[in-house]
Design an enzyme around this catalytic site. Structure first.
Site, PDB file in Angstrom:
ATOM      1  N   GLY A  18      -5.548  50.924  26.018  1.00  0.00           N
ATOM      2  CA  GLY A  18      -5.141  52.644  26.702  1.00  0.00           C
ATOM      3  C   GLY A  18      -6.617  53.049  27.186  1.00  0.00           C
ATOM      4  CB  SER A  19     -10.606  51.897  27.502  1.00  0.00           C
ATOM      5  OG  SER A  19      -9.823  50.583  28.107  1.00  0.00           O
ATOM      6  CG  ASN A  20      -8.330  51.725  32.786  1.00  0.00           C
ATOM      7  OD1 ASN A  20      -9.843  52.085  33.433  1.00  0.00           O
ATOM      8  ND2 ASN A  20      -8.276  50.572  32.239  1.00  0.00           N
ATOM      9  NE  ARG A  71      13.221  45.005  35.593  1.00  0.00           N
ATOM     10  CZ  ARG A  71      11.826  43.614  36.101  1.00  0.00           C
ATOM     11  NH1 ARG A  71      11.884  44.026  37.982  1.00  0.00           N
ATOM     12  NH2 ARG A  71      11.877  42.783  35.695  1.00  0.00           N
ATOM     13  CG  MET A  96       0.996  44.407  29.599  1.00  0.00           C
ATOM     14  SD  MET A  96      -0.310  44.457  31.429  1.00  0.00           S
ATOM     15  CE  MET A  96       0.757  42.620  30.863  1.00  0.00           C
ATOM     16  CG  HIS A 115      -5.683  43.677  39.581  1.00  0.00           C
ATOM     17  ND1 HIS A 115      -4.418  43.075  38.757  1.00  0.00           N
ATOM     18  CD2 HIS A 115      -6.275  42.615  40.363  1.00  0.00           C
ATOM     19  CE1 HIS A 115      -4.666  41.799  39.302  1.00  0.00           C
ATOM     20  NE2 HIS A 115      -5.072  41.357  39.008  1.00  0.00           N
ATOM     21  CD  GLU A 180     -10.434  48.013  34.315  1.00  0.00           C
ATOM     22  OE1 GLU A 180      -9.538  48.449  34.240  1.00  0.00           O
ATOM     23  OE2 GLU A 180     -10.039  46.287  34.457  1.00  0.00           O
TER      24      GLU A 180
END
Ligand code: GRF
Length: 222
Positions: A18-20, A71, A96, A115, A180
Site C-alpha cells: 500500500g505505498s501507493n 467471483r 491483485m 501499473h 508511481e
C-alpha cells in the site's frame, strides 16, 4: 469567503504494502489533491495497506477472495462496501484480483489502476522484471482506466525512468515506485478537477489554470 472545492469520493483497493495508497492518503490529507478516500478495501486480511488506512482515519475493510470463492459473490461484496462508504471512483493500488465486466459496469469508466511499466509494454505481473529481461533503456509506470483486459485500458498518464546498467529488479523497481507515488495523486487530481476526457482509447487532459498547476506540471501528462 472561499467555497470548498468538491472532492472526488474514492475507494482504494489494495492487496499488499500500500505505498501507493499512502501517497494518495498523504496528498489528500495535505490538501494537495481534491480527493477524499472514503474506504480502503483489501482482499487480504494481512495487507499493510489496511493499517495505513486506519492510521489515516479511513475505514479499512477486508473482503476476502478466499471466503467468497465465487467471483460474482466476491465482487458483489466489494461493490456493497464501496457503495456503503460512498465511493464514486475506484483506484486499484496493487490489487491483485482481476475484475469482471460486471464489476466494471457498476463503476463505468470510474475504475483506474497503476501499473509498473510503460504500457502497452510489459502488462501483467512483474512489469519491472520483464523490462529488465527485455533490455529496454527506458522504463516507467502508467495510470490507466481499467477495462476487462489485463492492463489494456486507455492510458491517462505515464512517467518514465532510465534503466541503468547495474540495475536489478529491486533498484529499478524502487526508481519506478518513486514515480508511481507522484503520478497517481496527479492523475487523481486531474480527474477530481474534471480535466480528463476520453475519445475511444485516447485520453485528453484539458489545460486550464488551476491552483495546483505546479503539482500537475509533468510533461508526460500533457
Ligand atoms: C506497484 O508497483 C503498482 O504499480 C502495482 O503493484 C505495486 C503496488 O505497490 N500495481 P504498493 O502496494 O502500492 O506499495
Amino acid at each position: 469567503m472561499t467555497t470548498a472545492r468538491q472532492k472526488l469520493a474514492l475507494g482504494v483497493m489494495v492487496s499488499g504494502g500500500g505505498s501507493n495508497l499512502q501517497s494518495i492518503l498523504d496528498a489528500a490529507a495535505s490538501g494537495a489533491i481534491d480527493v477524499e478516500v472514503k474506504v480502503v478495501i483489501s482482499n487480504r486480511p494481512q495487507a499493510k495497506g489496511l493499517a495505513r488506512a486506519r492510521e489515516a482515519g479511513v475505514p479499512a475493510v477486508v473482503v476476502s477472495h478466499r471466503k467468497y470463492r465465487e467471483r460474482e459473490v466476491f465482487e458483489d461484496m466489494l461493490l456493497a462496501r464501496l457503495r456503503e462508504h460512498g465511493a464514486q471512483w475506484v483506484a486499484l493500488a496493487g490489487f491483485m484480483r482481476l475484475l469482471t465486466p460486471r464489476f466494471l459496469d457498476a463503476f463505468k469508466d470510474r475504475v483506474i489502476n497503476i501499473h509498473p511499466a510503460l504500457l502497452p509494454a510489459f502488462p501483467g505481473t512483474h512489469g519491472q522484471r520483464q523490462a529488465l529481461e527485455y533490455g529496454v533503456k527506458v522504463a516507467g509506470c502508467t495510470v490507466h482506466f481499467v477495462d476487462a483486459g489485463t492492463d489494456t485500458g486507455p492510458i491517462i498518464g505515464q512517467a518514465a525512468v532510465p534503466v541503468l546498467d547495474g540495475d536489478d529488479e529491486a533498484t529499478l523497481g524502487a526508481r519506478i515506485l518513486a514515480q508511481e507515488h507522484r503520478l497517481y495523486p496527479r492523475v487523481l487530481q486531474l480527474l477530481a478537477r474534471g480535466r480528463v476526457t476520453r475519445q475511444g482509447r485516447r485520453v485528453c487532459i484539458a489545460q486550464e489554470p488551476d491552483q495546483n498547476e505546479a503539482l500537475l506540471a509533468n510533461p508526460f501528462l500533457g
